[in-house]
Design a protein around this motif. Structure first.
Motif, PDB file in Angstrom:
ATOM      1  N   CYS A  92       0.729  -1.565   0.247  1.00  0.00           N
ATOM      2  CA  CYS A  92       0.115   0.047  -0.102  1.00  0.00           C
ATOM      3  C   CYS A  92       0.795   1.248  -0.456  1.00  0.00           C
ATOM      4  O   CYS A  92       0.483   2.779  -0.316  1.00  0.00           O
ATOM      5  CB  CYS A  92      -0.954  -0.258   1.259  1.00  0.00           C
ATOM      6  N   THR A 111      -5.258 -11.408  -2.128  1.00  0.00           N
ATOM      7  CA  THR A 111      -5.930 -10.822  -3.202  1.00  0.00           C
ATOM      8  C   THR A 111      -7.990 -10.704  -3.417  1.00  0.00           C
ATOM      9  O   THR A 111      -7.833  -9.928  -4.058  1.00  0.00           O
ATOM     10  CB  THR A 111      -5.804 -12.267  -4.609  1.00  0.00           C
ATOM     11  N   PHE A 114      -7.715  -7.925  -1.277  1.00  0.00           N
ATOM     12  CA  PHE A 114      -6.982  -6.536  -1.527  1.00  0.00           C
ATOM     13  C   PHE A 114      -6.998  -5.375  -2.674  1.00  0.00           C
ATOM     14  O   PHE A 114      -7.079  -4.065  -3.419  1.00  0.00           O
ATOM     15  CB  PHE A 114      -5.279  -7.059  -2.341  1.00  0.00           C
ATOM     16  N   GLY A 117      -5.257  -3.200  -4.992  1.00  0.00           N
ATOM     17  CA  GLY A 117      -4.242  -2.546  -4.036  1.00  0.00           C
ATOM     18  C   GLY A 117      -5.790  -0.825  -3.355  1.00  0.00           C
ATOM     19  O   GLY A 117      -5.687  -0.106  -2.863  1.00  0.00           O
ATOM     20  N   CYS A 120      -6.520  -1.194   0.445  1.00  0.00           N
ATOM     21  CA  CYS A 120      -5.962   0.320   1.168  1.00  0.00           C
ATOM     22  C   CYS A 120      -5.960   1.175   1.790  1.00  0.00           C
ATOM     23  O   CYS A 120      -7.315   2.154   1.034  1.00  0.00           O
ATOM     24  CB  CYS A 120      -4.235   0.281   0.141  1.00  0.00           C
ATOM     25  N   PHE A 148      -0.194  -6.228   1.338  1.00  0.00           N
ATOM     26  CA  PHE A 148      -0.871  -7.271   0.446  1.00  0.00           C
ATOM     27  C   PHE A 148      -0.282  -8.632   1.056  1.00  0.00           C
ATOM     28  O   PHE A 148       0.382  -8.996   1.193  1.00  0.00           O
ATOM     29  CB  PHE A 148      -0.623  -7.173  -0.877  1.00  0.00           C
ATOM     30  N   CYS A 161      -3.686 -17.165   0.988  1.00  0.00           N
ATOM     31  CA  CYS A 161      -3.698 -16.056   0.628  1.00  0.00           C
ATOM     32  C   CYS A 161      -4.376 -15.950  -1.449  1.00  0.00           C
ATOM     33  O   CYS A 161      -4.268 -15.235  -2.020  1.00  0.00           O
ATOM     34  CB  CYS A 161      -2.290 -15.102   0.610  1.00  0.00           C
TER      35      CYS A 161
END
Length: 293
Positions: A92, A111, A114, A117, A120, A148, A161
């Motif tokens: 981030c 993922t 996230f 991004g 964030c 992440f 993840c």
């Protein structure tokens, strides 16, 4: 001087944990991930560790018009204690999380959460659910997404993840707030909440005379910034683009001009920050807006 005071998600307990939706896990823990539909707090009833969900209402719902945002999602996600949510920089781009007020109340996202991004800065409330490792009466923790948790396709199993799994990678201190360390992985309930930050939105200047990169952080409300515009004292509004995380860029040459910003968060709210940086601003400077979301 810009303010870098601590921030939290609506008076939640300060805890550290790396977790996945509906489970909290440690790095060596094992769990089966079973995704279920979101349940509201009435239908779920209790966390299984002596804390009724009806009592966990001290939070600000982010989008009142979106019912799912007000519900607890019951997912099997491993939460593990690790290092992804700690330290400097990260996916981030926030830098030193302690100096910037995030501290240990942070999480790295898989993922699936996230969103390249975009997520964030979003805030979550997490509670250990229906596991013998849950700490009795622990309640919920509040964390901000600051990093992440990358996928690992080299192993066929236990890659928390990897898509499509939803996972929160928490630090060990946060994990210990809701579960026993030896549990490794525990199921959790989670939900998005509004971020409550101290002071104004922060703008950190980087780049060179031909390229400006602005880190936007300490954002309240929805937390996740989806659009930024910049304006020099001699220009109109200039659209910036996301470089990575919450770093926004432009090739406009604005040295020697005072700077204003328009910041839009994922709930559609836009706040304008006039003359945040004076004409003599330099790269490396950090400025605080006079308001927040």
């Amino acid at each position: 001087m810009p303010r870098r005071e601590g921030s939290s998600v609506v008076d939640l307990a300060h805890n550290e944990v790396h977790a996945l939706p509906n489970t909290v896990t440690m790095q060596d823990g094992l769990a089966h991930c079973i995704e279920k539909k979101a349940h509201n707090q009435q239908s779920v009833g209790s966390t299984g560790n002596g804390v009724p969900l009806s009592g966990l209402t001290g939070f600000a719902p982010q989008f009142e018009s979106q019912g799912s945002r007000l519900c607890w999602e019951n997912l099997c996600l491993p939460v593990r204690a690790g290092t992804s949510s700690l330290g400097c920089d990260g996916a981030c781009g926030y830098g030193d999380l302690f100096k910037q007020g995030y501290g240990l109340e942070t999480t790295a996202l898989s993922t699936a959460l996230f969103n390249n991004g975009r997520t964030c800065g979003a805030c979550y409330q997490i509670v250990c659910y229906n596991s013998k490792w849950c700490l009795k009466g622990a309640g919920a923790i509040g964390v901000t997404a600051t990093n992440f948790c990358p996928p690992n396709y080299s192993k066929p199993h236990e890659n928390w993840c990897n898509p499509p799994l939803k996972h929160f990678d928490l630090s060990q201190p946060m994990f210990r707030k809701i579960a026993e360390y030896k549990g490794g992985i525990v199921p959790v309930l989670y939900r998005r909440v509004s971020c409550v930050k101290s002071g104004g939105v922060m703008f950190e200047m980087h780049g060179n005379p031909y390229w400006i990169l602005v880190l936007v952080y300490n954002v309240g409300g929805a937390g996740e910034v989806i659009d930024v515009k910049i304006k020099g004292s001699s220009t109109g509004w200039i659209q910036m683009s996301r470089n990575w995380g919450q770093n926004w860029q432009t090739s406009a040459q604005l040295l020697g001009q005072s700077l204003s910003f328009q910041v839009t968060t994922s709930d559609g709210k836009m706040v304008q920050f006039d003359d945040v940086a004076p004409p003599h601003w330099q790269f490396g400077d950090v400025f605080e807006g006079k308001q927040n979301f």
